[in-house]
Design an enzyme around this catalytic site. Structure first.
Site, PDB file in Angstrom:
ATOM      1  N   ASP A  96      60.325 -37.335  34.070  1.00 57.75           N
ATOM      2  CA  ASP A  96      59.094 -38.046  33.706  1.00 57.75           C
ATOM      3  C   ASP A  96      58.391 -38.582  34.954  1.00 57.75           C
ATOM      4  O   ASP A  96      59.028 -39.164  35.838  1.00 57.75           O
ATOM      5  CB  ASP A  96      59.413 -39.236  32.805  1.00 57.75           C
ATOM      6  CG  ASP A  96      60.218 -38.872  31.575  1.00 57.75           C
ATOM      7  OD1 ASP A  96      61.118 -38.030  31.682  1.00 57.75           O
ATOM      8  OD2 ASP A  96      59.951 -39.453  30.509  1.00 57.75           O
ATOM      9  N   HIS A 153      54.884 -39.886  34.191  1.00 57.31           N
ATOM     10  CA  HIS A 153      54.113 -40.873  33.427  1.00 57.31           C
ATOM     11  C   HIS A 153      52.906 -41.459  34.158  1.00 57.31           C
ATOM     12  O   HIS A 153      52.770 -42.687  34.255  1.00 57.31           O
ATOM     13  CB  HIS A 153      55.039 -42.005  32.990  1.00 57.31           C
ATOM     14  CG  HIS A 153      55.763 -41.711  31.698  1.00 57.31           C
ATOM     15  ND1 HIS A 153      55.113 -41.466  30.519  1.00 57.31           N
ATOM     16  CD2 HIS A 153      57.098 -41.600  31.426  1.00 57.31           C
ATOM     17  CE1 HIS A 153      56.000 -41.230  29.554  1.00 57.31           C
ATOM     18  NE2 HIS A 153      57.206 -41.283  30.083  1.00 57.31           N
ATOM     19  N   ASP A 191      56.387 -35.379  29.991  1.00 58.89           N
ATOM     20  CA  ASP A 191      55.934 -36.766  30.105  1.00 58.89           C
ATOM     21  C   ASP A 191      55.276 -37.033  31.456  1.00 58.89           C
ATOM     22  O   ASP A 191      55.641 -37.967  32.178  1.00 58.89           O
ATOM     23  CB  ASP A 191      57.100 -37.736  29.873  1.00 58.89           C
ATOM     24  CG  ASP A 191      57.439 -37.893  28.393  1.00 58.89           C
ATOM     25  OD1 ASP A 191      56.977 -37.076  27.585  1.00 58.89           O
ATOM     26  OD2 ASP A 191      58.203 -38.822  28.058  1.00 58.89           O
ATOM     27  N   ASP A 232      50.504 -40.619  30.010  1.00 61.83           N
ATOM     28  CA  ASP A 232      50.799 -41.866  29.278  1.00 61.83           C
ATOM     29  C   ASP A 232      51.501 -42.884  30.180  1.00 61.83           C
ATOM     30  O   ASP A 232      52.112 -42.556  31.182  1.00 61.83           O
ATOM     31  CB  ASP A 232      51.656 -41.610  28.029  1.00 61.83           C
ATOM     32  CG  ASP A 232      50.839 -41.148  26.835  1.00 61.83           C
ATOM     33  OD1 ASP A 232      49.615 -41.360  26.842  1.00 61.83           O
ATOM     34  OD2 ASP A 232      51.418 -40.559  25.909  1.00 61.83           O
ATOM     35  N   ARG A 233      51.405 -44.138  29.734  1.00 64.32           N
ATOM     36  CA  ARG A 233      52.004 -45.291  30.423  1.00 64.32           C
ATOM     37  C   ARG A 233      51.266 -45.622  31.719  1.00 64.32           C
ATOM     38  O   ARG A 233      50.556 -46.595  31.806  1.00 64.32           O
ATOM     39  CB  ARG A 233      53.494 -45.050  30.721  1.00 64.32           C
ATOM     40  CG  ARG A 233      54.362 -44.876  29.494  1.00 64.32           C
ATOM     41  CD  ARG A 233      54.605 -46.193  28.799  1.00 64.32           C
ATOM     42  NE  ARG A 233      55.749 -46.144  27.919  1.00 64.32           N
ATOM     43  CZ  ARG A 233      56.139 -47.152  27.145  1.00 64.32           C
ATOM     44  NH1 ARG A 233      55.471 -48.281  27.141  1.00 64.32           N
ATOM     45  NH2 ARG A 233      57.189 -47.030  26.366  1.00 64.32           N
ATOM     46  N   ASN A 235      57.662 -35.319  24.925  1.00 65.67           N
ATOM     47  CA  ASN A 235      57.207 -35.952  23.680  1.00 65.67           C
ATOM     48  C   ASN A 235      55.888 -36.693  23.866  1.00 65.67           C
ATOM     49  O   ASN A 235      55.200 -37.005  22.892  1.00 65.67           O
ATOM     50  CB  ASN A 235      58.279 -36.892  23.111  1.00 65.67           C
ATOM     51  CG  ASN A 235      58.541 -38.083  24.006  1.00 65.67           C
ATOM     52  OD1 ASN A 235      58.877 -37.917  25.178  1.00 65.67           O
ATOM     53  ND2 ASN A 235      58.412 -39.280  23.481  1.00 65.67           N
ATOM     54  N   HIS A 236      55.500 -36.960  25.129  1.00 60.23           N
ATOM     55  CA  HIS A 236      54.217 -37.626  25.368  1.00 60.23           C
ATOM     56  C   HIS A 236      53.074 -36.648  25.596  1.00 60.23           C
ATOM     57  O   HIS A 236      51.929 -37.090  25.764  1.00 60.23           O
ATOM     58  CB  HIS A 236      54.329 -38.597  26.544  1.00 60.23           C
ATOM     59  CG  HIS A 236      54.913 -39.914  26.152  1.00 60.23           C
ATOM     60  ND1 HIS A 236      54.138 -41.004  25.788  1.00 60.23           N
ATOM     61  CD2 HIS A 236      56.194 -40.321  26.033  1.00 60.23           C
ATOM     62  CE1 HIS A 236      54.932 -42.017  25.473  1.00 60.23           C
ATOM     63  NE2 HIS A 236      56.180 -41.635  25.617  1.00 60.23           N
ATOM     64  N   HIS A 286      62.983 -31.469  27.793  1.00 64.38           N
ATOM     65  CA  HIS A 286      62.657 -32.875  27.997  1.00 64.38           C
ATOM     66  C   HIS A 286      63.643 -33.808  27.325  1.00 64.38           C
ATOM     67  O   HIS A 286      64.116 -34.772  27.924  1.00 64.38           O
ATOM     68  CB  HIS A 286      61.244 -33.171  27.493  1.00 64.38           C
ATOM     69  CG  HIS A 286      60.859 -34.598  27.677  1.00 64.38           C
ATOM     70  ND1 HIS A 286      60.586 -35.140  28.913  1.00 64.38           N
ATOM     71  CD2 HIS A 286      60.742 -35.622  26.784  1.00 64.38           C
ATOM     72  CE1 HIS A 286      60.311 -36.427  28.777  1.00 64.38           C
ATOM     73  NE2 HIS A 286      60.403 -36.749  27.502  1.00 64.38           N
ATOM     74  N   ARG A 291      65.477 -44.211  18.581  1.00 63.56           N
ATOM     75  CA  ARG A 291      64.024 -44.023  18.589  1.00 63.56           C
ATOM     76  C   ARG A 291      63.484 -43.773  17.183  1.00 63.56           C
ATOM     77  O   ARG A 291      62.315 -44.022  16.914  1.00 63.56           O
ATOM     78  CB  ARG A 291      63.654 -42.825  19.473  1.00 63.56           C
ATOM     79  CG  ARG A 291      64.084 -42.929  20.916  1.00 63.56           C
ATOM     80  CD  ARG A 291      63.773 -41.632  21.644  1.00 63.56           C
ATOM     81  NE  ARG A 291      64.341 -41.563  22.972  1.00 63.56           N
ATOM     82  CZ  ARG A 291      63.706 -41.950  24.081  1.00 63.56           C
ATOM     83  NH1 ARG A 291      62.492 -42.437  24.008  1.00 63.56           N
ATOM     84  NH2 ARG A 291      64.281 -41.841  25.268  1.00 63.56           N
ATOM     85  N   HIS A 302      63.434 -37.933  29.773  1.00 64.18           N
ATOM     86  CA  HIS A 302      63.186 -38.704  28.533  1.00 64.18           C
ATOM     87  C   HIS A 302      63.682 -40.146  28.553  1.00 64.18           C
ATOM     88  O   HIS A 302      63.281 -40.935  27.711  1.00 64.18           O
ATOM     89  CB  HIS A 302      63.826 -37.934  27.368  1.00 64.18           C
ATOM     90  CG  HIS A 302      63.380 -38.335  25.996  1.00 64.18           C
ATOM     91  ND1 HIS A 302      62.078 -38.648  25.676  1.00 64.18           N
ATOM     92  CD2 HIS A 302      64.077 -38.442  24.828  1.00 64.18           C
ATOM     93  CE1 HIS A 302      61.999 -38.935  24.382  1.00 64.18           C
ATOM     94  NE2 HIS A 302      63.185 -38.817  23.851  1.00 64.18           N
TER      95      HIS A 302
END
Length: 523
Positions: free
Chosen positions: A259, A261, A288, A291-292, A320-321, A369, A417, A444
């Site tokens: 990730d 991000h 990922d 995002d964030r 997943n993002h 991921h 989750r 992840h």
């Protein structure tokens, strides 16, 4: 069933709760969960202990655990508004928008001016309306026209950002749909004719690092061209560098990152520290990348530009993002609309659907991921068969590749989750043996050292966003696949075909994570 604790146990529990609160303020959410859990073990009669732990679980994206704690809190105190609020946000994370709307409505009745709950409720209502509209017109995601494939670049020519632009120049070719060998009048996307290292360097240094944006026309062309490259790749990409000579000092290296991000400055540091993408250095970013962090557009456009220049030397697995619902909640959609436009976000969204789901390196290392499938009859060949050109379903192999996590105990367990499953070391061992693999690489989850060898060394988690969200204090990690040239015991390494390196976060402008987020979990 809750039992009344002794006076001494009740006071100890309060002290532990207060320690948990300190860790919340320090954004050390895993430690906060630990202390709230100790408090609950001593005194399970206090609603606030559960609702506080729910907050920490929510911050860790453990939506199901948050939901469970909120239910416990509300059983003890049906008027605990914070529990309703956090349960609503956990329902949002679980993609249960109607249930989230109910809880958030309760919060706003009690606290009409709560801006966070209002933004989250607005997002719920928007998603519900969109879902109703889809049902009304019929069809599914696969019926949608992909704007990357029908892009008419001339539609951007009147934009003022193009007139004002003083950065590096791109040349474009408008593509057309080829019908029966004849050029049709139907547009078919765009090809960039002069992508170069010089353009990418100037885009980074003269545009992005100065807080500017490239024109929407350029962004659209880059996304359209990259999308076509991704669509041409299989759901399971296969890479190899295991036939090079032992004495070849300039042999190709394959570097696997987790990730990132939207942490653009840390991404630039990866290339500075470990080498640029090129014919002798292939990179795989394992999902990922948006995002964030508040530079997700810059990260995505950089990766896509590199993909155009070096199509066989940079690869992106879907995380997943790289999905619509996550982008609504964690900032990328709002960032993209702020910096560019809703149309550019829609193009990004569809390009994410084109991303491969996993990568096989040297027939030894499978990279995805999230994690392994809950159906133990499935093999690597089943990944190849996935029709990935859509939003992920709520269950099955496609979703589990993006969402599942490892656990310490054997077998399968529920995911904290709420999406995917937790899988034990026996599951990983059996999957490796069945598919004749050496290791699973996945991402992840934050790992404080940036990388962790788990499940008897059969699984490696790599996370490449150091000091995640400017708060976690973790290192970033990277795995280099270099057959025969690895270093045993380096950062826990047990494989002589791997180099394992870590790196610290670098400074960046004072822009907080999710700075552009208008709703969802931007709280």
């Amino acid at each position: 069933m809750s039992t009344t604790p002794t006076t001494e146990a009740a006071q100890q529990a309060i002290d532990l709760k207060n320690e948990g609160n300190k860790y919340i303020k320090e954004k050390k959410y895993t430690k906060a969960v630990e202390y709230y859990t100790k408090a609950i073990e001593l005194d399970s009669t206090q609603s606030i202990f559960f609702s506080n732990r729910a907050l920490a679980q929510l911050k860790l994206d453990n939506f199901q655990s948050c939901l469970d704690d909120c239910n416990s809190a509300l059983e003890l105190d049906p008027k605990n508004i914070k529990a309703y609020h956090r349960r609503g946000l956990s329902q949002l994370g679980l993609l249960h928008f109607k249930k989230a709307k109910n809880d958030l409505s309760i919060v706003l009745k009690a606290k009409p001016s709560d801006a966070t709950a209002k933004r989250a409720l607005d997002m719920c209502e928007k998603v519900i309306r969109e879902e109703r509209f889809k049902k009304a017109i019929g069809g599914d995601d696969t019926d949608r026209v992909n704007p990357c494939q029908v892009l008419n670049l001339s539609s951007f020519d009147a934009n003022s950002d193009l007139v004002k632009y003083e950065g590096p120049i791109l040349d474009f070719e408008q593509l057309y749909v080829d019908e029966n060998g004849d050029k049709s009048t139907s547009v078919g996307g765009v090809a960039i004719k002069n992508m170069s290292q010089e353009f990418i360097s100037k885009m980074v240094n003269d545009v992005f690092l100065k807080g500017k944006n490239i024109p929407k026309k350029y962004a659209a062309a880059i996304i359209s061209h990259a999308d076509r490259l991704f669509r041409d790749e299989p759901s399971l990409v296969e890479l190899s560098n295991n036939k090079q000579q032992d004495n070849d000092e300039d042999a190709m290296k394959i570097s696997v990152c987790g990730d990132t991000h939207g942490q653009f400055y840390d991404v630039l540091n990866i290339f500075k520290k470990f080498g640029k993408v090129g014919e002798k250095h292939t990179y795989l970013f394992n999902g990922d990348f948006v995002d964030r962090g508040s530079w997700s557009c810059e990260v995505a456009l950089l990766f896509y530009s590199l993909k155009i220049l070096f199509p066989k030397n940079i690869f992106l697995n879907r995380g997943n993002h790289e999905t619509d619902n996550m982008n609504k909640m964690y900032g990328f959609e709002d960032e993209c609309k702020y910096k560019y436009s809703p149309r550019i976000f829609e193009m990004f969204s569809r390009s994410f659907e084109s991303l491969p789901l996993a990568t096989l390196i040297n027939d030894n290392y499978l990279v995805m991921h999230g994690g392994l499938p809950s159906d133990t009859s499935l093999t690597v060949d089943d990944i190849r068969k996935i029709n990935r050109f859509t939003q992920p379903p709520r269950e099955g192999l496609f979703m589990e590749l993006l969402w599942s996590d490892p656990q310490e105990k054997d077998g399968f367990g529920p995911s904290q989750r709420g999406l995917g499953f937790s899988f034990g070391s026996d599951i990983t061992k059996n999957f490796l043996e069945k598919n004749k693999l050496r290791k699973i690489f996945r991402s992840h989850e934050v790992r404080m050292n940036g990388i962790e060898f788990e499940q008897n060394g059969n699984l490696v988690t790599v996370f490449s966003a150091p000091n995640y969200c400017d708060s976690q204090g973790n290192m970033g990690g990277i795995i280099h696949v270099v057959p025969g040239k690895g270093i045993i015991a380096q950062n826990g390494n047990d494989d002589d075909d791997l180099l394992i390196e870590t790196f610290k976060a670098v400074e960046h402008p004072a822009v907080k994570p999710m700075a552009y987020s208008n709703g969802g979990l931007g709280f």
